[in-house]
Design an enzyme around this catalytic site. Structure first.
Site, PDB file in Angstrom:
ATOM      1  N   GLY A  11      12.939 -91.868  47.153  1.00 52.73           N
ATOM      2  CA  GLY A  11      11.651 -91.412  46.642  1.00 52.73           C
ATOM      3  C   GLY A  11      11.754 -90.911  45.211  1.00 52.73           C
TER       4      GLY A  11
ATOM      5  CB  SER B 144       9.647 -95.240  40.945  1.00 55.78           C
ATOM      6  OG  SER B 144      10.834 -95.589  40.279  1.00 55.78           O
TER       7      SER B 144
ATOM      8  CB  SER C  64      13.580-100.756  48.632  1.00 51.04           C
ATOM      9  OG  SER C  64      13.289-101.366  47.390  1.00 51.04           O
TER      10      SER C  64
ATOM     11  CD  GLU D  12      21.227 -97.896  42.663  1.00 50.84           C
ATOM     12  OE1 GLU D  12      20.406 -98.699  43.119  1.00 50.84           O
ATOM     13  OE2 GLU D  12      20.935 -97.086  41.753  1.00 50.84           O
TER      14      GLU D  12
ATOM     15  CB  SER E 147      12.144-101.058  32.100  1.00 47.97           C
ATOM     16  OG  SER E 147      12.125-100.167  31.002  1.00 47.97           O
TER      17      SER E 147
ATOM     18  CD  GLU F  88      11.558-103.681  28.087  1.00 46.35           C
ATOM     19  OE1 GLU F  88      11.255-104.880  27.925  1.00 46.35           O
ATOM     20  OE2 GLU F  88      11.769-103.182  29.217  1.00 46.35           O
TER      21      GLU F  88
END
Length: 396
Positions: free
Chosen positions: A135, A137, A169, A255, A375, A377
């Protein structure tokens, strides 16, 4: 100990025997209905069979291979973790349904959780009897994670959560979620990271609503999650209240480990299959396609070499970021190349053709590779500021 030092200290014959052991176990247990199931964009595929396989994997001691012995693992060296993930990918074993718990939550609790939290949650993670989701984003806080607006307040012996998470997910099958929530306002002049807490929240309660998000692929393995006065126990905050940023970053660090090598074995299999498809369709006769296939092989070789170099060295700022940039763009590129190899069939063919369906799904799913997990960027901004020392970007 580095990967290189481990290999020098461990007899080669021992590693080869270990490789044979895991290879034989997988050959005996990966059945036809599981082989290749649950890949990217197919998280819901034969889910119950994959869950049963995860429990069998756990019972054999493979799922917690990297965990310390005192926490129920095998305490395997990094070199042997790499071997396991290579063989797992080569066998066609299914996508893991327990990976969030095993590779993220478990190591976080071992490093930063209380003894009571470890005793409560590690056994369920190790046996795949309790599944987890992440939990982090939110609709207005994806890569800018410090901007989360989900809030939690203390009421007696419970935290009460209100807010929304997105792109979660496996939330629809998870028993628990680790949630980054704001539990205190940002003090004047302090970083926005202050006042965030890392909470362990049960998913199966009246205050939690999960809504699947249908994707371009037609599947919906991730979701939006709404917390409406959802509750969790006061003692289920990992670390100190208000110190959740440090815990959240530690989780992200766990991760990215030896499993990335297995991911790259899967990439190599995709590339080999795409070359075979190009030969069948005749696309390999096109010099431009041949050049792109060659470039994909070169880039994947570089990615693997860089990953092994990173694993063999002490952790350094930016190394995981570079790997994420390389693999996400590589997989997008292979999806785009697959469409070129398929030609008009990639767009016009109806569902049902296994070759077309596989590559079309990869192409569609890979559009998100450069967005999720931070992302590209944002990742480049991290490298610019924290590694290259360039001036901080004005974010007003």
């Amino acid at each position: 100990m580095s990967l290189r030092a481990e290999r020098e200290a461990t007899p080669v014959d021992d590693d080869q025997e270990f490789r044979r052991e895991i290879r034989d176990w997988l050959a005996a247990n990966v059945t036809d209905d599981l082989r290749g199931a649950g890949g990217a964009g197919r998280e819901n595929e034969v889910f119950e069979q994959r869950l049963a396989f995860a429990r069998k994997l756990a019972a054999a001691g493979w799922s917690t291979l990297a965990w310390p012995v005192e926490h129920g693992g095998r305490g395997a060296s990094l070199a042997r973790q790499v071997i396991f993930h290579e063989e797992y990918a080569r066998s066609g074993a299914p996508g893991r349904v327990d990976h969030i718990g095993v590779t993220m939550v478990g190591p976080t609790l071992m490093a930063l959780g209380s003894a009571a939290q470890q005793a409560r949650f590690l056994p369920g993670i190790a046996t795949a009897t309790e599944l987890w989701c992440q939990g982090y984003s939110e609709p207005g806080a994806g890569s800018d994670l410090a901007a989360v607006t989900t809030r939690a307040r203390l009421e007696g012996d419970e935290w009460v959560l209100t807010g929304q998470k997105v792109w979660t997910s496996l939330a629809h099958v998870a028993d628990w979620c680790f949630v980054l929530a704001r539990t205190a306002p940002v003090p004047p002049g302090a970083s926005r990271h202050a006042g965030l807490s890392y909470l362990l929240v049960p998913m199966r309660q009246a205050g939690v609503t999960v809504r699947p998000i249908r994707q371009l692929t037609g599947d919906s393995e991730f979701n939006e999650v709404f917390f409406d006065e959802a509750r969790t126990s006061r003692d289920l905050v990992v670390g100190e209240p208000g110190g959740g940023w440090r815990v959240a970053m530690a989780t992200l660090g766990f991760e990215r480990g030896a499993a990335t090598v297995g991911q790259q074995v899967g990439f190599q299999q995709d590339l080999d299959d795409l070359v075979a498809l190009a030969r069948r369709t005749g696309a390999v006769a096109d010099p431009a396609v041949r050049e792109r296939l060659t470039r994909a092989w070169i880039d994947l070789t570089v990615l693997r070499a860089h990953t092994l170099r990173v694993l063999a060295a002490p952790p350094a700022v930016g190394t995981a970021t570079v790997i994420k940039l390389l693999w996400s763009r590589w997989r997008q590129g292979i999806g785009e190349l697959a469409m070129a190899v398929l030609g008009p069939a990639g767009i016009a063919a109806p569902p049902g053709d296994a070759d077309v369906d596989r590559w079309r799904r990869l192409f569609l799913f890979s559009r998100a590779d450069t967005i999720y997990g931070g992302s590209n960027e944002i990742q480049r901004g991290i490298l610019a500021e924290r590694v290259l020392g360039l001036p901080r970007q004005d974010r007003r």
